[in-house]
Write a protein that holds these residues in place. Structure first.
Motif, PDB file in Angstrom:
ATOM      1  N   THR A 141      -6.096  -9.494  -4.886  1.00 52.34           N
ATOM      2  CA  THR A 141      -5.193  -9.728  -3.760  1.00 52.34           C
ATOM      3  C   THR A 141      -4.413 -11.030  -3.935  1.00 52.34           C
ATOM      4  O   THR A 141      -3.201 -11.078  -3.680  1.00 52.34           O
ATOM      5  N   GLY A 147      -4.859  -3.807   0.650  1.00 53.42           N
ATOM      6  CA  GLY A 147      -6.074  -3.632   1.447  1.00 53.42           C
ATOM      7  C   GLY A 147      -7.273  -3.154   0.655  1.00 53.42           C
ATOM      8  O   GLY A 147      -8.416  -3.440   1.019  1.00 53.42           O
ATOM      9  N   SER A 148      -7.045  -2.408  -0.431  1.00 45.20           N
ATOM     10  CA  SER A 148      -8.146  -1.865  -1.219  1.00 45.20           C
ATOM     11  C   SER A 148      -8.524  -2.744  -2.405  1.00 45.20           C
ATOM     12  O   SER A 148      -9.398  -2.376  -3.201  1.00 45.20           O
ATOM     13  N   HIS A 162       3.976  -3.937   5.677  1.00 48.05           N
ATOM     14  CA  HIS A 162       4.096  -4.063   7.131  1.00 48.05           C
ATOM     15  C   HIS A 162       5.477  -4.620   7.486  1.00 48.05           C
ATOM     16  O   HIS A 162       6.120  -5.292   6.667  1.00 48.05           O
ATOM     17  N   GLU A 195      -1.111  -8.737   4.558  1.00 46.71           N
ATOM     18  CA  GLU A 195      -1.313  -7.455   3.872  1.00 46.71           C
ATOM     19  C   GLU A 195      -2.767  -7.180   3.471  1.00 46.71           C
ATOM     20  O   GLU A 195      -3.040  -6.151   2.864  1.00 46.71           O
ATOM     21  N   PHE A 196      -3.686  -8.067   3.800  1.00 47.80           N
ATOM     22  CA  PHE A 196      -5.066  -7.854   3.350  1.00 47.80           C
ATOM     23  C   PHE A 196      -5.694  -6.606   3.976  1.00 47.80           C
ATOM     24  O   PHE A 196      -6.648  -6.031   3.424  1.00 47.80           O
ATOM     25  N   ASP A 197      -5.172  -6.169   5.129  1.00 46.91           N
ATOM     26  CA  ASP A 197      -5.728  -4.999   5.806  1.00 46.91           C
ATOM     27  C   ASP A 197      -4.842  -3.764   5.660  1.00 46.91           C
ATOM     28  O   ASP A 197      -5.048  -2.767   6.350  1.00 46.91           O
ATOM     29  N   ASN A 198      -3.861  -3.810   4.751  1.00 43.49           N
ATOM     30  CA  ASN A 198      -2.960  -2.677   4.544  1.00 43.49           C
ATOM     31  C   ASN A 198      -3.460  -1.856   3.364  1.00 43.49           C
ATOM     32  O   ASN A 198      -3.331  -2.267   2.216  1.00 43.49           O
ATOM     33  N   PRO A 199      -4.018  -0.680   3.595  1.00 45.08           N
ATOM     34  CA  PRO A 199      -4.585   0.113   2.486  1.00 45.08           C
ATOM     35  C   PRO A 199      -3.535   0.596   1.490  1.00 45.08           C
ATOM     36  O   PRO A 199      -3.875   0.941   0.353  1.00 45.08           O
ATOM     37  N   LYS A 200      -2.268   0.614   1.880  1.00 46.90           N
ATOM     38  CA  LYS A 200      -1.214   1.077   0.985  1.00 46.90           C
ATOM     39  C   LYS A 200      -0.753  -0.007   0.007  1.00 46.90           C
ATOM     40  O   LYS A 200      -0.060   0.296  -0.972  1.00 46.90           O
ATOM     41  N   THR A 201      -1.139  -1.259   0.282  1.00 47.32           N
ATOM     42  CA  THR A 201      -0.685  -2.351  -0.590  1.00 47.32           C
ATOM     43  C   THR A 201      -1.884  -3.092  -1.183  1.00 47.32           C
ATOM     44  O   THR A 201      -2.363  -2.765  -2.255  1.00 47.32           O
TER      45      THR A 201
END
Length: 460
Positions: free
Chosen positions: A279, A272-273, A304, A264-270
Motif C-alpha cells: 500500500t 484495500g486488498s 474514491h 484508499e486503504f479501505d477501497n478493495p478495487k485499489t
C-alpha cells in the motif's frame, strides 16, 4: 527567411512560441494521418490524428485510440520521436525566448519560478551571477539539455531492459520497450507499448521504481539538473529556484502518498486488498505519477471521489519549471504560500532560504494560476455540456489534459469528435499557455513616469 524569423522572435516571443508548437502539431497530424502510420494501413480520422499529435508534442499521454495496437511500427516511432521533440522542445523554446528577451531588456535570462520561461524584469533588481543560468550561449545550453536527457533515458532503459528479459520478454522487444518506457517516463508522457498497460508489471517494484525515477528526474526541470551536475556536493551554491523546487516537490510527493494511504486503504478495487508495504509503495507511485507522469497500476475510475479530487489538485500543481512536466509548477505554489506566510506575519517582502523574492514574481505566479483555472473551467463546462458525464470524471480528465499528465478515468477515449477537439485545445493551452504568458508579461515591461492616486479596495 532568417531575418523574418528573427523579426517575429524579437517583436513577439509569445507568437513565436505558438508558431513553433503549431507547426510541430500540424506536421505530426499529417504524419499520423498517413496509412503507413496505422497498424491496419488505413487513414486515421483527422480528430484522432490531431489529438494524438497534440498529446505527443505536448507530452501529455492522453489518447483517443489504443496506443499499443492502433499504430504501426512507423507510427510508434513517430510517437517516440515526437515525445522527445516535445519534451526537449519546451526547454529549447524557453531558452531561445529567454535569450531574446534578455537581449532586449539588457540582463541575463533565467529559468525560474512560475512557468517554463520566466525572464526576470528589469525592475526586479540585480541578480547574483552565481544564481543565474547563462542563456547567451544557446548552443552550449541546448547541448547540455540534450546530453542530460539522453543520459537519463539511457540510464532508465538500462534498468528496465534486464528486468524485461527476466519476465520472459524477447530481447528485441525488450530493448525497444525499454527505451520506449524510458522516453515516456523522462518526458512525463505515460504512453505504454503494451495493450495491458502496466498490468504486466504492476507488482514489479524494480520496474515501477525505474519509471518513478525517470518521471521524478524529468519533472525537476533543467535548472535543477544543471545545478546537480555542476555542484551536487555543494547545496549552499544552489539557487533559490533549485531549493524551492526540491523542497516543494518532495513535500508534495510524500504528502500525496500519505493522503492516498488514508483515503484508499479501505477501497478493495485499489489498495484495500494490499498489505502495508504494498500500500505504501503503490500510494507513492500514484503520488509521483499524478504530478505529471501519467502511468497507473490501477483503474483511475476505481478511486474514491475524494482521491480523484486530490489527484486533480496534484495534477494541477504539476512539476518543476523548465521541465517536461506540466501544471502551474511547484515554484508557483511555493511563491503563493510564501506570499500568504509573509502577509500573515505582517512582512512586506517574501523571503526564503535567506533570499528576498521581488513582488513581480508574485504577480506572475498569480497570473499563471488564473490562466490555468480559467482554462480548466471553460474546458470543463464545454466537456460537461457535450458529454453530460459526471463532474468528477470530467474535471479529472480536463485537468489531466491541461497539466499534460495523461491519467484518465476513461472519459477521454470515449469523447465524440467535438469533445476531442476541446481536449486537444486544453492540452495545447496547458503546455504553451504558461510559456507564452510568462514571456509576454516579461516582454511587456514598460516604465511609467507618473503614479496615480492610491486607493485600497476591500479584499476578503
Amino acid at each position: 527567411m532568417r531575418d523574418g524569423v528573427d523579426h517575429i522572435v524579437r517583436t513577439s516571443p509569445s507568437r513565436f512560441a505558438i508558431l513553433v508548437f503549431t507547426a510541430l502539431i500540424l506536421l505530426f497530424t499529417v504524419l499520423f494521418s498517413l496509412p503507413i502510420a496505422s497498424a491496419d494501413r488505413t487513414i486515421t480520422p483527422l480528430y484522432d490524428a490531431l489529438f494524438t499529435a497534440v498529446s505527443v508534442i505536448c507530452v501529455t499521454g492522453l489518447a483517443t485510440v489504443d496506443m499499443a495496437t492502433h499504430w504501426s511500427p512507423f507510427g510508434n516511432i513517430l510517437v517516440f520521436v515526437g515525445v522527445n521533440v516535445g519534451g526537449i522542445g519546451v526547454l529549447t523554446l524557453a531558452s531561445i525566448m529567454g535569450m531574446v528577451i534578455s537581449r532586449r531588456l539588457g540582463l541575463r535570462a533565467k529559468l525560474m519560478a512560475a512557468s517554463d520561461s520566466n525572464p526576470s524584469r528589469i525592475h526586479a533588481g540585480p541578480v547574483n551571477e552565481g544564481q543565474a543560468i547563462r542563456l547567451g550561449d544557446v548552443g552550449s545550453l541546448l547541448l547540455t539539455v540534450a546530453i542530460s536527457a539522453l543520459v537519463i533515458e539511457v540510464g532508465v532503459a538500462a534498468l528496465l531492459f534486464p528486468r524485461m528479459l527476466i519476465d520472459g520478454v524477447g530481447a528485441g522487444e525488450a530493448l525497444w520497450h525499454s527505451f520506449y518506457y524510458a522516453a515516456m517516463a523522462f518526458t512525463n508522457t505515460g504512453f505504454s507499448p503494451n495493450a495491458m498497460g502496466l498490468g504486466q508489471f504492476e507488482n514489479d517494484y524494480w520496474f515501477l521504481g525505474a519509471l518513478m525515477l525517470g518521471v521524478f528526474l524529468g519533472s525537476l526541470g533543467f535548472p535543477v539538473i544543471y545545478a546537480f551536475a555542476r555542484s551536487w556536493r555543494k547545496p549552499r551554491l544552489w539557487s533559490l529556484h533549485v531549493k524551492l523546487t526540491l523542497v516543494t516537490t518532495i513535500a508534495l510527493m510524500f504528502a500525496g502518498m500519505i493522503i492516498y494511504i488514508i483515503l484508499e486503504f479501505d477501497n478493495p478495487k485499489t489498495f484495500g486488498s494490499l498489505n502495508a508495504g504494498d500500500t505504501i509503495f503503490q500510494s507513492l507511485f500514484m503520488s509521483v505519477m499524478t504530478r505529471s507522469g501519467g502511468f497507473a497500476t490501477i483503474e483511475i475510475s476505481d478511486l474514491h471521489g475524494s482521491s480523484l479530487l486530490v489527484s486533480s489538485m496534484l495534477m494541477f500543481i504539476g512539476g518543476g519549471s523548465a521541465s517536461t512536466a506540466g501544471g502551474i509548477k511547484v515554484t508557483t505554489l511555493a511563491i503563493l504560500f510564501l506570499a500568504a506566510f509573509a502577509e500573515a506575519r505582517g512582512k512586506e517582502q517574501m523571503e526564503a532560504f535567506g533570499r528576498r523574492i521581488p513582488s513581480d514574481i508574485l504577480r506572475l505566479s498569480v497570473s499563471v494560476v488564473l490562466w490555468g483555472a480559467t482554462t480548466v473551467a471553460v474546458s470543463s463546462i464545454l466537456i460537461l455540456h457535450i458529454t453530460q458525464a459526471p463532474l468528477d470524471h470530467v474535471l479529472f480528465d480536463v485537468i489531466s489534459a491541461f497539466a499534460t499528465c495523461g491519467l484518465s478515468t476513461g472519459l477521454t477515449a470515449d469523447l465524440p469528435p467535438e469533445g476531442v477537439y476541446v481536449q486537444a485545445a486544453t492540452m495545447f493551452m496547458g503546455r504553451v499557455g504558461t510559456v507564452t504568458l510568462a514571456a509576454a508579461l516579461a516582454a511587456s515591461q514598460s516604465r511609467q513616469l507618473f503614479k496615480r492616486p492610491e486607493e485600497r479596495p476591500i479584499v476578503g
